[in-house]
Design an enzyme around this catalytic site. Structure first.
Site, PDB file in Angstrom:
ATOM      1  CG  ASP A  46      -3.270  -3.806   3.283  1.00  0.00           C
ATOM      2  OD1 ASP A  46      -4.094  -4.339   4.038  1.00  0.00           O
ATOM      3  OD2 ASP A  46      -3.432  -3.289   2.271  1.00  0.00           O
ATOM      4  CE1 TYR A  51      -4.440  -3.378  -3.935  1.00  0.00           C
ATOM      5  CE2 TYR A  51      -2.923  -3.677  -2.181  1.00  0.00           C
ATOM      6  CZ  TYR A  51      -4.238  -3.317  -2.567  1.00  0.00           C
ATOM      7  OH  TYR A  51      -5.066  -2.810  -1.769  1.00  0.00           O
ATOM      8  CG  HIS A 108      -8.972  -6.761  -2.561  1.00  0.00           C
ATOM      9  ND1 HIS A 108      -7.944  -6.801  -3.058  1.00  0.00           N
ATOM     10  CD2 HIS A 108      -9.418  -5.541  -2.373  1.00  0.00           C
ATOM     11  CE1 HIS A 108      -7.499  -5.588  -3.080  1.00  0.00           C
ATOM     12  NE2 HIS A 108      -8.283  -4.705  -2.515  1.00  0.00           N
ATOM     13  CB  THR A 241      -1.768   5.292   5.778  1.00  0.00           C
ATOM     14  OG1 THR A 241      -1.315   6.317   4.897  1.00  0.00           O
ATOM     15  CG2 THR A 241      -0.587   4.957   6.691  1.00  0.00           C
ATOM     16  CB  SER A 244       6.579   7.503  -2.604  1.00  0.00           C
ATOM     17  OG  SER A 244       6.288   9.035  -2.178  1.00  0.00           O
TER      18      SER A 244
HETATM   19  N1  LIG Z   1      -9.276  -2.687   0.178  1.00  0.00           N
HETATM   20  C1  LIG Z   1      -9.043  -1.896  -0.848  1.00  0.00           C
HETATM   21  O1  LIG Z   1      -9.954  -2.119  -1.702  1.00  0.00           O
HETATM   22  C2  LIG Z   1      -8.134  -0.810  -0.966  1.00  0.00           C
HETATM   23  C3  LIG Z   1      -8.485   0.009  -1.534  1.00  0.00           C
HETATM   24  C4  LIG Z   1      -7.614   1.153  -1.605  1.00  0.00           C
HETATM   25  C5  LIG Z   1      -6.244   1.121  -0.768  1.00  0.00           C
HETATM   26  N2  LIG Z   1      -5.982   0.001   0.055  1.00  0.00           N
HETATM   27  C6  LIG Z   1      -4.957  -0.028   0.868  1.00  0.00           C
HETATM   28  O2  LIG Z   1      -4.603   1.139   1.404  1.00  0.00           O
HETATM   29  C7  LIG Z   1      -3.298   1.574   1.349  1.00  0.00           C
HETATM   30  C8  LIG Z   1      -3.110   2.989   1.314  1.00  0.00           C
HETATM   31  O3  LIG Z   1      -4.151   3.738   0.445  1.00  0.00           O
HETATM   32  P1  LIG Z   1      -4.395   5.079   0.233  1.00  0.00           P
HETATM   33  O4  LIG Z   1      -3.241   5.792  -0.815  1.00  0.00           O
HETATM   34  O5  LIG Z   1      -5.863   5.479  -0.082  1.00  0.00           O
HETATM   35  O6  LIG Z   1      -3.918   5.954   1.617  1.00  0.00           O
HETATM   36  P2  LIG Z   1      -4.014   7.353   2.309  1.00  0.00           P
HETATM   37  O7  LIG Z   1      -3.497   7.278   3.590  1.00  0.00           O
HETATM   38  O8  LIG Z   1      -5.405   7.875   1.973  1.00  0.00           O
HETATM   39  O9  LIG Z   1      -2.876   8.201   1.249  1.00  0.00           O
HETATM   40  C9  LIG Z   1      -1.681   8.132   1.237  1.00  0.00           C
HETATM   41  C10 LIG Z   1      -1.068   9.079   0.185  1.00  0.00           C
HETATM   42  O10 LIG Z   1      -1.165  10.278   0.761  1.00  0.00           O
HETATM   43  C11 LIG Z   1      -0.236  10.989   0.221  1.00  0.00           C
HETATM   44  N3  LIG Z   1       0.015  12.096   1.266  1.00  0.00           N
HETATM   45  C12 LIG Z   1       0.296  11.836   2.627  1.00  0.00           C
HETATM   46  N4  LIG Z   1       0.631  13.094   3.032  1.00  0.00           N
HETATM   47  C13 LIG Z   1       0.640  13.914   2.069  1.00  0.00           C
HETATM   48  C14 LIG Z   1       0.934  15.449   2.093  1.00  0.00           C
HETATM   49  N5  LIG Z   1       1.340  16.135   3.208  1.00  0.00           N
HETATM   50  N6  LIG Z   1       0.988  15.793   0.724  1.00  0.00           N
HETATM   51  C15 LIG Z   1       0.666  15.508  -0.376  1.00  0.00           C
HETATM   52  N7  LIG Z   1       0.310  13.900  -0.308  1.00  0.00           N
HETATM   53  C16 LIG Z   1       0.300  13.307   0.926  1.00  0.00           C
HETATM   54  C17 LIG Z   1       1.051   9.964   0.315  1.00  0.00           C
HETATM   55  O11 LIG Z   1       1.711  10.544  -0.796  1.00  0.00           O
HETATM   56  P3  LIG Z   1       3.405  10.374  -0.620  1.00  0.00           P
HETATM   57  O12 LIG Z   1       3.965   9.176  -1.351  1.00  0.00           O
HETATM   58  O13 LIG Z   1       3.791  11.746  -1.090  1.00  0.00           O
HETATM   59  O14 LIG Z   1       3.672  10.520   0.831  1.00  0.00           O
HETATM   60  C18 LIG Z   1       0.416   8.747  -0.107  1.00  0.00           C
HETATM   61  O15 LIG Z   1       0.353   8.343  -1.520  1.00  0.00           O
HETATM   62  C19 LIG Z   1      -3.139   1.121  -0.188  1.00  0.00           C
HETATM   63  O16 LIG Z   1      -1.632   1.203  -0.436  1.00  0.00           O
HETATM   64  C20 LIG Z   1      -3.670  -0.197  -0.054  1.00  0.00           C
HETATM   65  O17 LIG Z   1      -2.656  -1.093   0.683  1.00  0.00           O
HETATM   66  C21 LIG Z   1      -6.910  -0.920   0.123  1.00  0.00           C
END
Ligand SMILES: NC(=O)c1ccc[n+]([C@@H]2O[C@H](COP(=O)([O-])OP(=O)(O)OC[C@H]3O[C@@H](n4cnc5c(N)ncnc54)[C@H](OP(=O)(O)O)[C@@H]3O)[C@@H](O)[C@H]2O)c1
Length: 283
Positions: A46, A51, A108, A241, A244
């Site tokens: 995604d 970005y 977006h 999701t 890293s």
């Molecule tokens: N359309 C939009 O407007 C929009 C907006 C926001 C995001 N997005 C998309 O959605 C994707 C995912 O976004 P999100 O970051 O919000 O996803 P998320 O699934 O809510 O969070 C993922 C984050 O959670 C952390 N995490 C998972 N397990 C963990 C644990 N046990 N302890 C600590 N941290 C943990 C991960 O860090 P680690 O690196 O440590 O695993 C990762 O950075 C983005 O990359 C983007 O492509 C779209």
């Protein structure tokens, strides 16, 4: 193990979980992380023009050596420059990605096209008609935004990608009802926010109780994140999701093997979520 797919309203299939290159990878070189995600089993990537890392997303895809036809790649339309259309913006993205087409192209942020959503959607439709994107959809759309584009549309959006977790679930009821009415697939981002962006809320003990139950039923470890992603999966929501870490990437994919939540557990999650309204992302 093959990743199960969801069917879009235009008949195309989408892997139920996708790896994002926003948030942690925003304006970062995503090549190595994307390559690691694909090597560890992700087939759905995604991306977005916003970005500013589409070149490295494309480079990661190439470096993985995985055939293009087995991958599902999304990008999203950012603000339009003067004289640009959704189609010409996608042509720029395709060059950066090094791809001939994307599988999904999303508007977006509706607020970036205030007063012009209908015109933008016409150009999105052109992208689908010409095969530059197999499917088209939107992100961060509320009911009023759909009302602007649905009338007279040639194609109904296939997807709406929005922030979803139990702390916003109650507020999403109207838009999710609209998705159902029009066959639009609900897609999530920020699904793990209650656990890692605001730990310690009313959801914490509920998730831990369910996690422990699932772990003993499964006889194998289950993480708190898997509980929330399972909750989304059981609703047929497309989960976006990111991570890293290779271990966590595998953990996300392993959610498919976690036993199902019971109706009572789902209710516990939603009741705890309803105690707090917290949106983490502004659109
Ligand atoms: N359309 C939009 O407007 C929009 C907006 C926001 C995001 N997005 C998309 O959605 C994707 C995912 O976004 P999100 O970051 O919000 O996803 P998320 O699934 O809510 O969070 C993922 C984050 O959670 C952390 N995490 C998972 N397990 C963990 C644990 N046990 N302890 C600590 N941290 C943990 C991960 O860090 P680690 O690196 O440590 O695993 C990762 O950075 C983005 O990359 C983007 O492509 C779209």
């Amino acid at each position: 193990m093959a990743i199960s797919t969801l069917t879009l309203n235009d008949g195309n299939q989408v892997p139920w979980i996708g790896f994002g290159t926003g948030t942690a990878l925003y304006q970062q070189d995503a090549q190595n992380t994307v390559e690691t995600a694909i090597t560890n089993g992700f087939t759905h990537l995604d991306g977005a023009q916003m970005y500013e890392n589409e070149e490295s997303l494309g480079a990661g895809i190439k470096a993985s050596g995985t055939p293009r036809s087995t991958l599902f790649v999304t990008t999203k339309l950012h603000r339009l420059q003067p004289h640009q259309t959704a189609k010409t913006a996608l042509e720029v993205s395709l060059k950066k990605l090094g791809l001939e087409y994307v599988d999904l192209y999303l508007v977006h942020v509706p607020g970036d096209h205030a007063g012009r959503l209908q015109e933008v959607w016409r150009s999105m439709e052109e992208c689908k008609r010409e095969g530059l994107s197999k499917s088209i959809g939107v992100s961060n759309f509320e009911v009023a935004h759909f009302q602007e584009i649905l009338e007279g549309a040639e194609f109904t959006p296939s997807v709406n990608q929005i922030e979803i977790h139990p702390y916003v679930w109650k507020s999403l009821k109207p838009v999710i009802a609209l998705h159902k009415e029009h066959g639009i697939l609900t897609s999530s981002y920020g699904g793990l926010s209650p656990l890692f962006r605001a730990p310690g809320g009313p959801l914490g003990p509920v998730i831990e109780k369910i996690r422990t139950r699932l772990e003993s039923t499964r006889g194998q470890s289950v993480s708190a994140g898997q509980v929330l992603n399972k909750w989304l999966q059981q609703y047929g929501i497309l989960v976006i999701t990111t991570s890293s870490k290779a271990d966590r990437m595998r953990e996300y994919l392993d959610t498919a093997n976690v036993p199902e939540l019971t109706a009572e557990e789902i209710e516990l999650i939603e009741n705890a979520g309803a105690q707090r309204h917290h949106k983490f992302f502004s659109d």
